[in-house]
Design a protein around this motif. Structure first.
Motif, mmCIF file in Angstrom:
data_model
loop_
_atom_site.group_PDB
_atom_site.id
_atom_site.type_symbol
_atom_site.label_atom_id
_atom_site.label_comp_id
_atom_site.label_asym_id
_atom_site.label_seq_id
_atom_site.Cartn_x
_atom_site.Cartn_y
_atom_site.Cartn_z
ATOM 1 N N LEU A 107 12.559 -23.865 -31.068
ATOM 2 C CA LEU A 107 11.709 -22.998 -31.893
ATOM 3 C C LEU A 107 11.737 -23.452 -33.352
ATOM 4 O O LEU A 107 10.688 -23.595 -33.994
ATOM 5 N N VAL A 108 12.925 -23.676 -33.861
ATOM 6 C CA VAL A 108 13.086 -24.070 -35.268
ATOM 7 C C VAL A 108 12.411 -25.410 -35.548
ATOM 8 O O VAL A 108 11.766 -25.588 -36.588
ATOM 9 N N ALA A 109 12.529 -26.345 -34.621
ATOM 10 C CA ALA A 109 11.924 -27.671 -34.804
ATOM 11 C C ALA A 109 10.403 -27.564 -34.926
ATOM 12 O O ALA A 109 9.784 -28.226 -35.774
ATOM 13 N N ASP A 110 9.797 -26.730 -34.107
ATOM 14 C CA ASP A 110 8.341 -26.565 -34.161
ATOM 15 C C ASP A 110 7.928 -25.766 -35.395
ATOM 16 O O ASP A 110 6.918 -26.064 -36.029
ATOM 17 N N TRP A 111 8.707 -24.757 -35.722
ATOM 18 C CA TRP A 111 8.476 -23.914 -36.902
ATOM 19 C C TRP A 111 8.448 -24.770 -38.167
ATOM 20 O O TRP A 111 7.609 -24.564 -39.052
ATOM 21 N N ALA A 112 9.359 -25.726 -38.254
ATOM 22 C CA ALA A 112 9.479 -26.556 -39.458
ATOM 23 C C ALA A 112 8.259 -27.442 -39.686
ATOM 24 O O ALA A 112 7.998 -27.861 -40.812
ATOM 25 N N LYS A 113 7.505 -27.724 -38.628
ATOM 26 C CA LYS A 113 6.335 -28.597 -38.760
ATOM 27 C C LYS A 113 5.241 -27.963 -39.615
ATOM 28 O O LYS A 113 4.567 -28.647 -40.387
ATOM 29 N N LEU A 167 17.527 -17.679 -41.165
ATOM 30 C CA LEU A 167 17.301 -18.739 -40.192
ATOM 31 C C LEU A 167 16.430 -19.837 -40.802
ATOM 32 O O LEU A 167 16.686 -21.030 -40.612
ATOM 33 N N ALA A 168 15.426 -19.423 -41.545
ATOM 34 C CA ALA A 168 14.563 -20.398 -42.213
ATOM 35 C C ALA A 168 15.359 -21.237 -43.196
ATOM 36 O O ALA A 168 15.222 -22.478 -43.250
ATOM 37 N N GLN A 169 16.181 -20.587 -43.965
ATOM 38 C CA GLN A 169 16.980 -21.296 -44.959
ATOM 39 C C GLN A 169 17.898 -22.317 -44.302
ATOM 40 O O GLN A 169 18.016 -23.461 -44.769
ATOM 41 N N GLN A 170 18.524 -21.936 -43.193
ATOM 42 C CA GLN A 170 19.440 -22.854 -42.518
ATOM 43 C C GLN A 170 18.694 -23.982 -41.803
ATOM 44 O O GLN A 170 19.276 -25.010 -41.489
ATOM 45 N N ALA A 171 17.402 -23.747 -41.568
ATOM 46 C CA ALA A 171 16.583 -24.791 -40.948
ATOM 47 C C ALA A 171 15.950 -25.708 -41.990
ATOM 48 O O ALA A 171 15.179 -26.608 -41.653
ATOM 49 N N GLY A 172 16.275 -25.479 -43.270
ATOM 50 C CA GLY A 172 15.747 -26.310 -44.342
ATOM 51 C C GLY A 172 14.377 -25.889 -44.825
ATOM 52 O O GLY A 172 13.708 -26.642 -45.542
ATOM 53 N N LEU A 173 13.943 -24.673 -44.457
ATOM 54 C CA LEU A 173 12.643 -24.164 -44.889
ATOM 55 C C LEU A 173 12.824 -23.240 -46.085
ATOM 56 O O LEU A 173 13.866 -22.599 -46.246
ATOM 57 N N LYS A 174 11.794 -23.146 -46.899
ATOM 58 C CA LYS A 174 11.827 -22.199 -48.007
ATOM 59 C C LYS A 174 11.588 -20.793 -47.463
ATOM 60 O O LYS A 174 10.560 -20.543 -46.826
ATOM 61 N N ASN A 181 5.938 -17.054 -42.790
ATOM 62 C CA ASN A 181 4.772 -16.228 -42.460
ATOM 63 C C ASN A 181 5.287 -15.006 -41.700
ATOM 64 O O ASN A 181 5.283 -14.968 -40.469
ATOM 65 N N TYR A 182 5.747 -14.011 -42.453
ATOM 66 C CA TYR A 182 6.382 -12.824 -41.864
ATOM 67 C C TYR A 182 5.395 -11.663 -41.816
ATOM 68 O O TYR A 182 4.771 -11.313 -42.816
ATOM 69 N N ILE A 183 5.250 -11.076 -40.635
ATOM 70 C CA ILE A 183 4.358 -9.934 -40.463
ATOM 71 C C ILE A 183 5.204 -8.713 -40.121
ATOM 72 O O ILE A 183 5.976 -8.729 -39.152
ATOM 73 N N ALA A 184 5.075 -7.676 -40.918
ATOM 74 C CA ALA A 184 5.874 -6.464 -40.741
ATOM 75 C C ALA A 184 5.161 -5.455 -39.850
ATOM 76 O O ALA A 184 3.973 -5.206 -40.006
ATOM 77 N N TYR A 185 5.913 -4.887 -38.915
ATOM 78 C CA TYR A 185 5.386 -3.888 -37.992
ATOM 79 C C TYR A 185 6.204 -2.603 -38.085
ATOM 80 O O TYR A 185 7.339 -2.611 -38.553
ATOM 81 N N ILE A 212 22.250 -11.510 -50.486
ATOM 82 C CA ILE A 212 21.369 -12.190 -49.544
ATOM 83 C C ILE A 212 19.988 -12.375 -50.139
ATOM 84 O O ILE A 212 19.421 -13.470 -50.134
ATOM 85 N N TRP A 213 19.414 -11.302 -50.682
ATOM 86 C CA TRP A 213 18.057 -11.396 -51.220
ATOM 87 C C TRP A 213 18.008 -12.240 -52.481
ATOM 88 O O TRP A 213 17.018 -12.947 -52.717
ATOM 89 N N ASN A 214 19.036 -12.197 -53.280
ATOM 90 C CA ASN A 214 19.087 -13.053 -54.478
ATOM 91 C C ASN A 214 19.131 -14.524 -54.060
ATOM 92 O O ASN A 214 18.455 -15.370 -54.633
ATOM 93 N N GLU A 215 19.942 -14.825 -53.039
ATOM 94 C CA GLU A 215 20.077 -16.194 -52.556
ATOM 95 C C GLU A 215 18.768 -16.685 -51.938
ATOM 96 O O GLU A 215 18.424 -17.865 -52.034
ATOM 97 N N LEU A 216 18.040 -15.767 -51.320
ATOM 98 C CA LEU A 216 16.783 -16.142 -50.684
ATOM 99 C C LEU A 216 15.628 -16.229 -51.651
ATOM 100 O O LEU A 216 14.494 -16.534 -51.274
ATOM 101 N N GLY A 217 15.888 -15.914 -52.908
ATOM 102 C CA GLY A 217 14.863 -16.087 -53.936
ATOM 103 C C GLY A 217 13.911 -14.931 -54.112
ATOM 104 O O GLY A 217 12.824 -15.103 -54.679
ATOM 105 N N TYR A 218 14.311 -13.732 -53.673
ATOM 106 C CA TYR A 218 13.442 -12.566 -53.837
ATOM 107 C C TYR A 218 13.905 -11.713 -55.007
ATOM 108 O O TYR A 218 15.072 -11.696 -55.347
#
Length: 332
Positions: free
Chosen positions: A153-159, A182-189, A194-198, A326-332
């Motif tokens: 999943l992560v490999a495809d997500w990173a593309k 998970l994104a951060q550990q996968a090297g993604l910003k 693309n997060y959708i809240a429900y 956590i949120w500070n580290e994630l840049g929010y």
């Protein structure tokens, strides 16, 4: 947060929805405040700062049933004040200064929502009463998804992160924290996710099965039926220790240093006397000792995490600091 598939990158739509939620919250707040000054044993209002059917609503209603069954409280009612990951309810609740016959369900998601929504009212503006339960999240994909592991999943997500729609609960929720970590550990910003809240697990499952989102993170109980029916695949759980009953590895076992639990607690308004606080703590203590509450833990697959007094106050402050970090580290 009742955002009905609102994307994080659409702030105008978010503000419009929150404005509507505020109107609903105002009416609910008036109902919750109508018994102001009543003795908690005679009449107790349990506020769920979310819509009906969610985790906080479920915890409030399970507590209500236990209180009624064992006559712990003569009249217990549940009032929903949805919106903004619980921060609309929190803001209203913090204004109920000295109200000794009201309690509000909250949890780690509210701490995150305070951050991401820039709430001026914080958890430090209310009175800690008790921690109730621990829950864990599960990462799922549709049964026909090509992903058989988190690594795939992560490999495809990173593309192409923008094309990969991830679903979860309200903005700032533990679901979003897990996905962004998970994104951060996968090297993604994390900000590129693309997060959708429900508003609930039912909507998430529907969106997964329709292909609106490719993957989701939410509470195990939200997806348990669909997993058992073979409609969804569970890839990992966020629990700190293995959960043999699920047959699913933890994220940490798979090499991802993520182990957030979705704990739920109870708080009271500010401005209470020590006697008021002790009475509310006693009511909650009696409630979690009932067979009805024990049954609720088993049915919902919640872990008993009861904690009250100074220990809960210390835990709450520690969690507040952890979530802020956590949120500070994630840049929010």
């Amino acid at each position: 947060m009742t955002l009905d598939s609102t994307r994080l990158r659409k702030p105008l739509r978010v503000m419009a929805i929150l404005a509507g939620a505020a109107v609903v919250a105002g009416a609910a707040f008036n109902a919750a405040s109508s018994g102001s000054g009543d003795d908690a044993r005679a009449q107790l209002t349990l506020i769920a700062p979310a819509g009906a059917g969610g985790g906080w609503d479920g915890a409030a209603r399970e507590a209500q049933q236990a209180m009624r069954a064992q006559s712990i409280v003569n009249n217990a009612q549940v009032v929903n004040i949805p919106g903004a990951g619980g921060t609309i309810g929190l803001n209203k609740f913090a204004g109920m200064d000295g109200e000794k016959s009201s309690l509000m369900v909250m949890g780690i998601t509210m701490l995150g929502a305070i951050n991401i929504n820039g709430s001026q009212t914080t958890i430090q503006d209310v009175t800690p009463i008790a921690r109730l339960t621990d829950d864990y999240d599960v990462l799922v994909v549709p049964a026909d998804s090509p992903y058989e592991s988190v690594d795939e999943l992560v490999a495809d997500w990173a593309k192409d992160p923008n094309a990969f729609a991830f679903g979860g609960g309200s903005l700032g929720s533990v679901d979003q924290m897990i996905i962004t970590q998970l994104a951060q550990q996968a090297g993604l910003k994390p900000t590129a996710v693309n997060y959708i809240a429900y508003s609930g697990g039912g909507e998430l499952a529907t969106s997964l099965l329709s292909g609106t989102i490719k993957a989701s993170v939410s509470g195990w109980v939200d997806f348990a039926d669909q997993i058992e029916a073979g409609k969804l695949k569970a890839l990992a759980v966020s629990a700190p220790e293995p959960v043999p009953a699920t047959g699913v590895p933890t994220l940490k076992e798979l090499g991802y240093d993520i182990e957030l639990t979705n704990w739920r607690g109870i708080v009271a308004p500010p401005g209470l006397t020590d006697e008021n606080v002790k009475e509310l703590q006693q009511i909650v203590t009696e409630t979690v000792q009932t067979p009805e509450w024990a049954d609720a833990l088993e049915r919902n697959q919640w872990a008993d995490a009861f904690l009250t007094g100074p220990e809960f106050e210390e835990f709450l402050e520690s969690e507040r600091q952890n979530v802020d970090a956590i949120w500070n580290e994630l840049g929010y």
